[in-house]
Design a protein around this motif. Structure first.
Motif, PDB file in Angstrom:
ATOM      1  N   THR A  45      83.602  57.665  10.491  1.00  0.00           N
ATOM      2  CA  THR A  45      83.022  57.154   9.245  1.00  0.00           C
ATOM      3  C   THR A  45      83.891  56.026   8.688  1.00  0.00           C
ATOM      4  N   GLN A  71      82.570  55.515  19.762  1.00  0.00           N
ATOM      5  CA  GLN A  71      82.882  56.796  20.393  1.00  0.00           C
ATOM      6  C   GLN A  71      81.728  57.202  21.319  1.00  0.00           C
ATOM      7  N   GLY A 108      86.161  65.797  12.745  1.00  0.00           N
ATOM      8  CA  GLY A 108      85.345  65.916  11.537  1.00  0.00           C
ATOM      9  C   GLY A 108      86.032  65.434  10.272  1.00  0.00           C
ATOM     10  N   CYS A 109      87.247  64.856  10.392  1.00  0.00           N
ATOM     11  CA  CYS A 109      87.945  64.425   9.174  1.00  0.00           C
ATOM     12  C   CYS A 109      87.438  63.076   8.676  1.00  0.00           C
ATOM     13  N   GLY A 110      86.554  62.434   9.431  1.00  0.00           N
ATOM     14  CA  GLY A 110      85.958  61.196   8.933  1.00  0.00           C
ATOM     15  C   GLY A 110      86.487  59.930   9.588  1.00  0.00           C
ATOM     16  N   LYS A 111      87.094  60.057  10.766  1.00  0.00           N
ATOM     17  CA  LYS A 111      87.650  58.876  11.448  1.00  0.00           C
ATOM     18  C   LYS A 111      86.555  57.870  11.807  1.00  0.00           C
ATOM     19  N   ARG A 130      83.273  52.967  10.638  1.00  0.00           N
ATOM     20  CA  ARG A 130      81.956  52.399  10.304  1.00  0.00           C
ATOM     21  C   ARG A 130      82.001  51.647   8.984  1.00  0.00           C
TER      22      ARG A 130
HETATM   23  N1  LIG Z   1      75.291  59.937   9.523  1.00  0.00           N
HETATM   24  C1  LIG Z   1      75.756  61.071   9.006  1.00  0.00           C
HETATM   25  N2  LIG Z   1      75.028  61.795   8.120  1.00  0.00           N
HETATM   26  C2  LIG Z   1      75.512  62.929   7.583  1.00  0.00           C
HETATM   27  N3  LIG Z   1      76.726  63.447   7.850  1.00  0.00           N
HETATM   28  C3  LIG Z   1      77.498  62.776   8.720  1.00  0.00           C
HETATM   29  C4  LIG Z   1      77.065  61.564   9.344  1.00  0.00           C
HETATM   30  N4  LIG Z   1      78.056  61.114  10.151  1.00  0.00           N
HETATM   31  C5  LIG Z   1      79.052  62.014  10.053  1.00  0.00           C
HETATM   32  N5  LIG Z   1      78.724  63.005   9.190  1.00  0.00           N
HETATM   33  C6  LIG Z   1      79.593  64.136   8.809  1.00  0.00           C
HETATM   34  O1  LIG Z   1      80.787  63.593   8.252  1.00  0.00           O
HETATM   35  C7  LIG Z   1      81.930  64.307   8.694  1.00  0.00           C
HETATM   36  C8  LIG Z   1      82.891  63.335   9.348  1.00  0.00           C
HETATM   37  O2  LIG Z   1      82.290  62.843  10.542  1.00  0.00           O
HETATM   38  P1  LIG Z   1      82.991  61.749  11.455  1.00  0.00           P
HETATM   39  O3  LIG Z   1      82.117  61.524  12.618  1.00  0.00           O
HETATM   40  O4  LIG Z   1      83.359  60.572  10.630  1.00  0.00           O
HETATM   41  O5  LIG Z   1      84.335  62.540  11.855  1.00  0.00           O
HETATM   42  P2  LIG Z   1      85.403  62.237  13.011  1.00  0.00           P
HETATM   43  O6  LIG Z   1      86.756  62.392  12.384  1.00  0.00           O
HETATM   44  O7  LIG Z   1      85.103  60.959  13.662  1.00  0.00           O
HETATM   45  O8  LIG Z   1      85.166  63.459  14.019  1.00  0.00           O
HETATM   46  P3  LIG Z   1      85.433  63.523  15.613  1.00  0.00           P
HETATM   47  O9  LIG Z   1      86.930  63.582  15.788  1.00  0.00           O
HETATM   48  O10 LIG Z   1      84.781  64.790  16.037  1.00  0.00           O
HETATM   49  O11 LIG Z   1      84.828  62.301  16.227  1.00  0.00           O
HETATM   50  C9  LIG Z   1      81.417  65.417   9.595  1.00  0.00           C
HETATM   51  O12 LIG Z   1      81.342  66.596   8.839  1.00  0.00           O
HETATM   52  C10 LIG Z   1      80.043  64.950  10.010  1.00  0.00           C
HETATM   53  O13 LIG Z   1      79.184  66.049  10.206  1.00  0.00           O
END
Ligand SMILES: Nc1ncnc2c1ncn2[C@@H]1O[C@H](COP(=O)(O)OP(=O)(O)OP(=O)(O)O)[C@@H](O)[C@H]1O
Ligand SMILES: [Mg+2]
Length: 272
Positions: free
Chosen positions: A42, A77, A37-40, A45
């Motif tokens: 995102t 992923q 959930g740290c945004g990796k 993307r």
């Molecule tokens: N399309 C979206 N709309 C709204 N919130 C989002 C969206 N995508 C991700 N989030 C939120 O943004 C935050 C980061 O999500 P992200 O998927 O980038 O994390 P991550 O580091 O890849 O997590 P993981 O290790 O579980 O894959 C999370 O709180 C998630 O709920």
């Protein structure tokens, strides 16, 4: 090759990434670790041009990214949603090669070669839904490899494969990286994997996601699963990344607990 400056992103009011600065050199393999959930995803993307960041910029080979760059492949992923169910495995892998301007026979040959490299030559004529999760994941890896991009983004690419296949795929990525001089950014939850594969490990913190630290991996380029993992330098690096990641998790848990109580965060204050 890639320069990310002051990148921040919010989904609505939810601040996910803040102040990310990251430079990746031509031919470098950078691994990214950080808590869930740290945004990796995102961040990947934003780099892929799939999500326009709320702040900052991403520059690829001198050109700001606006839209998906040509010379890029992404292993998502969520592999189960990234293959087209109405195309055979071979045609899924061959599809992006149209953009390369290759004739049909050449596209198919390149697809079959990539499938063979991930151990799926015999599955070429099947449909994705006839394969196990781990096999589908290998198909998406094959699709990215077949495209031979200058930049490859991989989001937890080995999450659903068994341990032996995982090691084989890690070595395949290293081999392709060396042979084709591809630049790779790979997200993983696995601390050992981040050190084994990386020329550099970037550790992210969360709430909001930002770069906690970066460690150069001072291991020789020729790595092997048994020798490298026993190397004293590998053991030292793994412990150091482990400490950083655990620190990040502990900090953000403390921050979550304090947030829940309405208290102040123990992490750096969020800029308003
Ligand atoms: N399309 C979206 N709309 C709204 N919130 C989002 C969206 N995508 C991700 N989030 C939120 O943004 C935050 C980061 O999500 P992200 O998927 O980038 O994390 P991550 O580091 O890849 O997590 P993981 O290790 O579980 O894959 C999370 O709180 C998630 O709920
Ligand atoms: Mg993710």
């Amino acid at each position: 090759m890639l320069e990310i400056t002051g990148l921040g992103h919010s989904y609505g009011a939810h601040r996910v990434l803040e102040g990310i600065d990251l430079k990746v050199g031509e031919g470098e393999l950078v691994t990214i670790v950080g808590p869930s959930g740290c945004g990796k995803s995102t961040l990947l993307r934003c780099i892929a041009g799939l999500v326009p960041p709320s702040e900052g910029k991403v520059v690829l080979r001198g050109a700001p990214i606006d839209g998906v760059p040509d010379d890029l492949a992404v292993v998502f992923q969520d592999y189960s949603r990234s293959l087209l169910p109405w195309l055979t495995v071979r045609d899924n892998v061959a599809l992006p090669l149209r953009r390369r301007g290759l004739a049909k026979a050449a596209r198919r040959a390149q697809a079959v070669e990539a499938l063979a490299s991930v151990g799926l030559k015999d599955a070429a004529g099947k449909y994705p839904w006839q394969l196990s999760g781990g096999m589908q994941q290998r198909v998406s890896i094959a699709r990215a490899l077949a495209y031979r991009p200058a930049l490859m983004l991989m989001d937890e690419p080995f999450g659903s494969v068994d341990a032996q296949t995982r090691e084989d795929l890690e070595d395949l990525v290293l081999q392709v990286h060396r042979a084709q001089g591809m630049t790779i950014l790979l997200v993983t939850h696995d601390i050992d994997e981040s050190v084994y594969l990386g020329d550099r490990v970037v550790v992210l913190a969360r709430n909001p996601g930002r770069v906690r630290d970066e460690l150069p991996v001072t291991l020789p380029a020729g790595r092997d699963q048994i020798g490298t993992r026993a190397d004293a330098e590998f053991v030292r690096l793994r412990a150091e990344v482990g400490r950083l990641v655990r620190g990040v998790v502990k900090d953000s848990e403390a921050a979550d607990a304090l947030d829940a109580k309405g208290g102040a965060s123990v992490e750096e204050p969020v800029k308003k």
